[in-house]
Write a protein that holds these residues in place. Sequence first.
Motif, PDB file in Angstrom:
ATOM      1  N   UNK A 134      23.330  13.245  43.046  1.00  0.00           N
ATOM      2  CA  UNK A 134      22.936  13.183  44.258  1.00  0.00           C
ATOM      3  C   UNK A 134      23.632  14.201  45.179  1.00  0.00           C
ATOM      4  N   UNK A 135      24.747  14.958  44.753  1.00  0.00           N
ATOM      5  CA  UNK A 135      25.681  15.592  45.400  1.00  0.00           C
ATOM      6  C   UNK A 135      25.133  16.894  46.119  1.00  0.00           C
ATOM      7  N   UNK A 136      23.915  17.041  45.451  1.00  0.00           N
ATOM      8  CA  UNK A 136      23.262  18.485  46.122  1.00  0.00           C
ATOM      9  C   UNK A 136      22.180  18.044  47.131  1.00  0.00           C
ATOM     10  N   UNK A 137      22.132  16.824  47.485  1.00  0.00           N
ATOM     11  CA  UNK A 137      21.090  16.346  48.694  1.00  0.00           C
ATOM     12  C   UNK A 137      22.014  16.151  49.873  1.00  0.00           C
ATOM     13  N   UNK A 138      21.989  17.020  50.724  1.00  0.00           N
ATOM     14  CA  UNK A 138      22.714  16.890  51.964  1.00  0.00           C
ATOM     15  C   UNK A 138      22.716  15.822  52.917  1.00  0.00           C
ATOM     16  N   UNK A 139      21.305  15.105  52.650  1.00  0.00           N
ATOM     17  CA  UNK A 139      20.953  14.020  53.660  1.00  0.00           C
ATOM     18  C   UNK A 139      21.745  12.739  53.089  1.00  0.00           C
ATOM     19  N   UNK A 140      22.148  12.788  51.771  1.00  0.00           N
ATOM     20  CA  UNK A 140      22.801  11.800  51.097  1.00  0.00           C
ATOM     21  C   UNK A 140      24.213  11.683  50.783  1.00  0.00           C
ATOM     22  N   UNK A 141      24.755  12.677  51.325  1.00  0.00           N
ATOM     23  CA  UNK A 141      26.137  13.038  51.288  1.00  0.00           C
ATOM     24  C   UNK A 141      26.856  11.859  51.811  1.00  0.00           C
ATOM     25  N   UNK A 142      27.974  11.303  51.013  1.00  0.00           N
ATOM     26  CA  UNK A 142      28.495  10.208  51.302  1.00  0.00           C
ATOM     27  C   UNK A 142      27.910   8.812  51.272  1.00  0.00           C
ATOM     28  N   UNK A 143      26.923   8.943  50.711  1.00  0.00           N
ATOM     29  CA  UNK A 143      25.847   7.623  50.442  1.00  0.00           C
ATOM     30  C   UNK A 143      26.625   6.890  49.569  1.00  0.00           C
ATOM     31  N   UNK A 144      26.998   5.450  49.490  1.00  0.00           N
ATOM     32  CA  UNK A 144      27.676   4.735  48.544  1.00  0.00           C
ATOM     33  C   UNK A 144      26.530   4.082  47.702  1.00  0.00           C
ATOM     34  N   UNK A 145      25.842   4.918  46.958  1.00  0.00           N
ATOM     35  CA  UNK A 145      25.035   4.606  45.994  1.00  0.00           C
ATOM     36  C   UNK A 145      25.092   5.242  44.575  1.00  0.00           C
ATOM     37  N   UNK A 146      24.956   4.645  43.342  1.00  0.00           N
ATOM     38  CA  UNK A 146      25.242   5.115  42.169  1.00  0.00           C
ATOM     39  C   UNK A 146      23.740   5.087  41.533  1.00  0.00           C
ATOM     40  N   UNK A 147      22.694   6.273  41.748  1.00  0.00           N
ATOM     41  CA  UNK A 147      21.446   5.958  41.265  1.00  0.00           C
ATOM     42  C   UNK A 147      21.312   6.293  39.935  1.00  0.00           C
ATOM     43  N   UNK A 148      20.321   5.775  39.333  1.00  0.00           N
ATOM     44  CA  UNK A 148      20.027   6.061  38.191  1.00  0.00           C
ATOM     45  C   UNK A 148      18.466   5.946  37.686  1.00  0.00           C
ATOM     46  N   UNK A 149      18.073   6.564  36.758  1.00  0.00           N
ATOM     47  CA  UNK A 149      16.422   6.849  36.463  1.00  0.00           C
ATOM     48  C   UNK A 149      16.468   6.072  34.950  1.00  0.00           C
ATOM     49  N   UNK A 150      15.497   5.267  34.993  1.00  0.00           N
ATOM     50  CA  UNK A 150      15.205   4.283  33.811  1.00  0.00           C
ATOM     51  C   UNK A 150      13.719   4.775  33.459  1.00  0.00           C
ATOM     52  N   UNK A 151      13.626   5.026  32.027  1.00  0.00           N
ATOM     53  CA  UNK A 151      12.333   5.546  31.530  1.00  0.00           C
ATOM     54  C   UNK A 151      12.264   4.948  30.165  1.00  0.00           C
TER      55      UNK A 151
END
Length: 113
Positions: free
Chosen positions: A90-107
Motif C-alpha cells: 500500500x506504499x503507493x497509496x498516499x491516503x494510507x501513508x503511515x497506516x499501521x496495517x498489513x493488508x493481504x489478499x486471500x483467494x
Amino acid sequence: IMEDESQPIFGFAFDKLKTTAIARSFYEAISNFAYLKDSKADFNSSVNSKKDIWHLRADFTNKLSELLVPHSDSIPIQNLPEFEIQQLDISSIPDLEGCPVDPVRVFAKRGTE
C-alpha cells in the motif's frame, strides 16, 4: 483480512473487474477496521444491535476465519478450495501513508477442489 486482538475484520466487494473488486474490498476492510478501533469498548454490542453491519459480528467473522486459516484441531471440510494469501503493497497509496496495517489478499487457487 485485518485482525486486532483476535478480532478478524473483512472487506467484501463485487465488481465485473477483479482489480476494482480488490480495491473496494480493501477500502471496506479499512473502514470496518476503523469502526472497530473507534468503538473498541462497545464494539460487540454495537455490532450485534445494528443490522447493517452484520458482517462484523464475531460469530460470522470467526466462522469465516476458520475457513481461511486452517487450524490443526479443525474438522476437515470436504471440497474446500485451497487458498493463497498474498501480501499487498500500500506504499503507493498516499491516503494510507503511515497506516499501521498489513493488508493481504486471500483467494482460491485455480484448479483446486
